[in-house]
Scaffold this motif. Sequence first.
Motif, PDB file in Angstrom:
ATOM      1  N   UNK A 385      39.361  73.969  14.595  1.00 40.19           N
ATOM      2  CA  UNK A 385      38.088  74.251  15.259  1.00 40.19           C
ATOM      3  C   UNK A 385      37.201  73.012  15.276  1.00 40.19           C
ATOM      4  N   UNK A 386      37.213  72.243  14.186  1.00 42.46           N
ATOM      5  CA  UNK A 386      36.398  71.028  14.115  1.00 42.46           C
ATOM      6  C   UNK A 386      36.848  70.003  15.156  1.00 42.46           C
ATOM      7  N   UNK A 387      38.155  69.845  15.325  1.00 40.09           N
ATOM      8  CA  UNK A 387      38.664  68.895  16.316  1.00 40.09           C
ATOM      9  C   UNK A 387      38.298  69.332  17.730  1.00 40.09           C
ATOM     10  N   UNK A 388      38.467  70.621  18.011  1.00 43.95           N
ATOM     11  CA  UNK A 388      38.150  71.102  19.361  1.00 43.95           C
ATOM     12  C   UNK A 388      36.658  71.005  19.655  1.00 43.95           C
ATOM     13  N   UNK A 389      35.816  71.136  18.635  1.00 45.68           N
ATOM     14  CA  UNK A 389      34.385  70.925  18.834  1.00 45.68           C
ATOM     15  C   UNK A 389      34.129  69.501  19.324  1.00 45.68           C
ATOM     16  N   UNK A 390      34.786  68.540  18.701  1.00 42.25           N
ATOM     17  CA  UNK A 390      34.641  67.133  19.109  1.00 42.25           C
ATOM     18  C   UNK A 390      35.219  66.892  20.499  1.00 42.25           C
ATOM     19  N   UNK A 391      36.316  67.571  20.828  1.00 40.33           N
ATOM     20  CA  UNK A 391      36.899  67.446  22.169  1.00 40.33           C
ATOM     21  C   UNK A 391      35.921  67.960  23.222  1.00 40.33           C
ATOM     22  N   UNK A 392      35.285  69.106  22.931  1.00 40.12           N
ATOM     23  CA  UNK A 392      34.302  69.638  23.869  1.00 40.12           C
ATOM     24  C   UNK A 392      33.149  68.672  24.084  1.00 40.12           C
ATOM     25  N   UNK A 393      32.664  68.064  23.003  1.00 38.08           N
ATOM     26  CA  UNK A 393      31.571  67.095  23.123  1.00 38.08           C
ATOM     27  C   UNK A 393      32.020  65.872  23.920  1.00 38.08           C
ATOM     28  N   UNK A 394      33.260  65.428  23.701  1.00 33.98           N
ATOM     29  CA  UNK A 394      33.768  64.271  24.440  1.00 33.98           C
ATOM     30  C   UNK A 394      33.902  64.577  25.921  1.00 33.98           C
ATOM     31  N   UNK A 395      34.407  65.769  26.256  1.00 34.90           N
ATOM     32  CA  UNK A 395      34.570  66.143  27.662  1.00 34.90           C
ATOM     33  C   UNK A 395      33.223  66.249  28.363  1.00 34.90           C
ATOM     34  N   UNK A 396      32.209  66.741  27.642  1.00 39.56           N
ATOM     35  CA  UNK A 396      30.879  66.855  28.221  1.00 39.56           C
ATOM     36  C   UNK A 396      30.242  65.478  28.393  1.00 39.56           C
ATOM     37  N   UNK A 397      30.389  64.635  27.376  1.00 40.16           N
ATOM     38  CA  UNK A 397      29.750  63.318  27.384  1.00 40.16           C
ATOM     39  C   UNK A 397      30.390  62.353  28.363  1.00 40.16           C
ATOM     40  N   UNK A 398      31.695  62.499  28.579  1.00 37.19           N
ATOM     41  CA  UNK A 398      32.413  61.487  29.363  1.00 37.19           C
ATOM     42  C   UNK A 398      31.935  61.398  30.803  1.00 37.19           C
TER      43      UNK A 398
END
Length: 482
Positions: A385-398
């Motif tokens: 869950x922690x990794x996917x949280x970071x993936x979501x933030x990366x996809x939004x930020x990119x």
Amino acid sequence: MSTKEDAASESKSRLEQLGYTQQLERRLNVPEVVGLAMADVSPTMAVLLLSAGVFAVGGTFSIGASLILSVVVIMIALCLAELAAMFPIAGGMYSLVSRVLPGPISWITMFNYLIQGVIIPASLALGMAVFLRDLVPGIPFPDPVVALVMLALATALALTKVEVGAWATAAMVIVEFVVLGIITVAALIHPHQDLAAVTFNPVLLNGTELTGLTFAVMLGTLAPAFNVINGYDAALGFAEELKGGPRNVAKAVIWSAVLACVLIVVPLAAAVIAAPDLATFFSSPAPVIYSVQSALGPAAGTVIGIGVTVALFNAMVSMLMYFGRGVYTTGRDGVWPPAVNRVIGRLNKFRAPGAAVLVLVVPTAILIVASALDFLIIFAGTVIAAVYLCVGMAALSSRRSLRNEPRPFRMPLWPVPPLIVIAFTALALGSQEAKYLIAELVLIVLALAAWAGSKKWSKKTLKSVATDPSPNQSAEMDPSRS
């Protein structure tokens, strides 16, 4: 130039733009990569072993949690697909996040990502020992010894040519499909529970009585469920060995996610429907096998036991291959002290990251000896869950920070998928038990300490386009950047 040659040239060119030379060999097509990812997902293992922990926490809400999670999984896959097509590198989710988000978050993601390559294979090996003992009661060795032998065999396969691992896992995936079919047929032949009732009016075993669930318990079921429908991201780890252009990486991860949802949710729900008695079902160490044996007799249970043993071994092989490539990429990126990078950033004679795989195997063996199976299964859901949280933030930020970067695949409905991923994973993490949150906090502290240390031991060797103003020019990123 043929279409295939164009795609191969595109993949090579993109890798060079990101600052890498082609070292891993492109030997796999999309179905083979999806097969490797499905071995990592291991639907049979998820339904027969990992679901036990979710049933213990959330009772029949496991069905509802899995349905909710299936929607989230598709959203995660869309985020991964867009990022992976931009950065088709073998480092999996670590590589994607490190090119978009600041250094501290990149290191937290990397630690949570790589720890899965230790925790999950250890839980698989211990689970395999349990099922082997049921199949062969006369085994004279304790479970940890049996688990270590299975780990050694899986390691041997993970160290060979990638196509050998792909063929071996594909054969074992077929066995898994047969097992999942048996589970589903058992429910259709002998249904005992009403699907609507167990889904919309979930119950939990409280002592010896079945009781309704509180909202807090439902929330607490979500994070363990992340470990059930998981592994589809393994398609990313073979990005540098996949034939065709970067869009094929996106295609592979989306197909893997869709298949994972279908092949896990349907048999899991079927097992609940086939349970003659829910109290006995929840108290069983292997609830799904209890349902199948009740419906089809002890012989079916034996077939299931053989199938799950194959599935567990298959998943171990795939995970060691996948996370080994993640470790290899960290060495190639120069994340660690130079002496470490030189060792783990090399390929063996089979063009596989042999040293990187062994880096995972040693701590995995230590965890096997510790035999903390229940803790490992649930904590794996926390780090996922922690990794996917970071993936979501990366996809939004990119979309903002890398607006000029080429995007061979653009997710539909943006920004809805990353927003759903961020909200859901944050909610799942916040609902975890204190001991798992404390373990996650320890992992974060270790990651930040390593990030601080990297400022001293690493030079600017971690390549990234995150700070590159030009979409066609590779830049180097300091691993310790803030």
